[in-house]
Design a protein around this motif. Structure first.
Motif, PDB file in Angstrom:
ATOM      1  N   PRO A  51       0.829  -1.199   0.000  1.00 14.52           N
ATOM      2  CA  PRO A  51       0.000   0.000   0.000  1.00 14.52           C
ATOM      3  C   PRO A  51       0.868   1.255   0.000  1.00 14.52           C
ATOM      4  CG  PRO A  51      -0.721  -1.543   1.690  1.00 14.52           C
ATOM      5  CD  PRO A  51       0.590  -2.025   1.171  1.00 14.52           C
ATOM      6  N   PRO A  52       0.337   2.385  -0.404  1.00 16.42           N
ATOM      7  CA  PRO A  52       1.109   3.619  -0.484  1.00 16.42           C
ATOM      8  C   PRO A  52       1.756   4.014   0.847  1.00 16.42           C
ATOM      9  CG  PRO A  52      -1.096   3.947  -1.373  1.00 16.42           C
ATOM     10  CD  PRO A  52      -1.040   2.565  -0.809  1.00 16.42           C
ATOM     11  N   ASN A  53       1.166   3.631   1.975  1.00 11.25           N
ATOM     12  CA  ASN A  53       1.692   4.028   3.274  1.00 11.25           C
ATOM     13  C   ASN A  53       2.517   2.913   3.919  1.00 11.25           C
ATOM     14  OD1 ASN A  53      -0.496   2.415   3.625  1.00 11.25           O
ATOM     15  ND2 ASN A  53      -1.510   3.666   5.155  1.00 11.25           N
ATOM     16  N   GLY A  54       3.174   2.082   3.134  1.00 11.29           N
ATOM     17  CA  GLY A  54       4.014   1.016   3.673  1.00 11.29           C
ATOM     18  C   GLY A  54       3.233  -0.261   3.876  1.00 11.29           C
ATOM     19  N   SER A  55       3.293  -0.815   5.080  1.00 14.08           N
ATOM     20  CA  SER A  55       2.642  -2.099   5.334  1.00 14.08           C
ATOM     21  C   SER A  55       1.240  -1.946   5.916  1.00 14.08           C
ATOM     22  CB  SER A  55       3.506  -2.930   6.283  1.00 14.08           C
ATOM     23  OG  SER A  55       3.627  -2.278   7.528  1.00 14.08           O
ATOM     24  N   LEU A  56       0.736  -0.726   6.017  1.00 11.72           N
ATOM     25  CA  LEU A  56      -0.611  -0.501   6.536  1.00 11.72           C
ATOM     26  C   LEU A  56      -1.643  -0.758   5.449  1.00 11.72           C
ATOM     27  CD1 LEU A  56      -0.062   2.826   8.512  1.00 11.72           C
ATOM     28  CD2 LEU A  56      -0.045   0.505   9.402  1.00 11.72           C
ATOM     29  N   LEU A  57      -2.760  -1.325   5.845  1.00 15.62           N
ATOM     30  CA  LEU A  57      -3.842  -1.628   4.917  1.00 15.62           C
ATOM     31  C   LEU A  57      -5.130  -1.038   5.477  1.00 15.62           C
ATOM     32  CD1 LEU A  57      -4.728  -3.416   2.410  1.00 15.62           C
ATOM     33  CD2 LEU A  57      -5.349  -5.130   4.117  1.00 15.62           C
TER      34      LEU A  57
END
Length: 64
Positions: A10-16
């Motif tokens: 995801p665009p913010n790293g490993s956050l979904l």
């Protein structure tokens, strides 16, 4: 259950987020959130501290 894909970064790293999951799985946001709730119950995903519209999820054991 739909697809949960943590291999797509995801665009913010490993956050979904629920919205991101709906886009990845090509399903409604309601279905994505049901899938996420199922994975929370199975301790596969963990909810991040921020809530409301900012709610995001990580693989269990990787929460900051």
């Amino acid at each position: 259950m739909g697809q949960i894909s943590m291999e797509i970064s995801p665009p913010n790293g490993s956050l979904l987020s629920g919205n991101q999951q709906a886009n990845i799985a090509k399903c409604s946001q309601d279905t994505a959130l049901r899938d996420i709730d199922d994975l929370l119950g199975k301790k596969i995903l963990a909810k991040e501290a921020a809530g409301g519209r900012s709610t995001s999820y990580v693989l269990a054991g990787t929460a900051a």
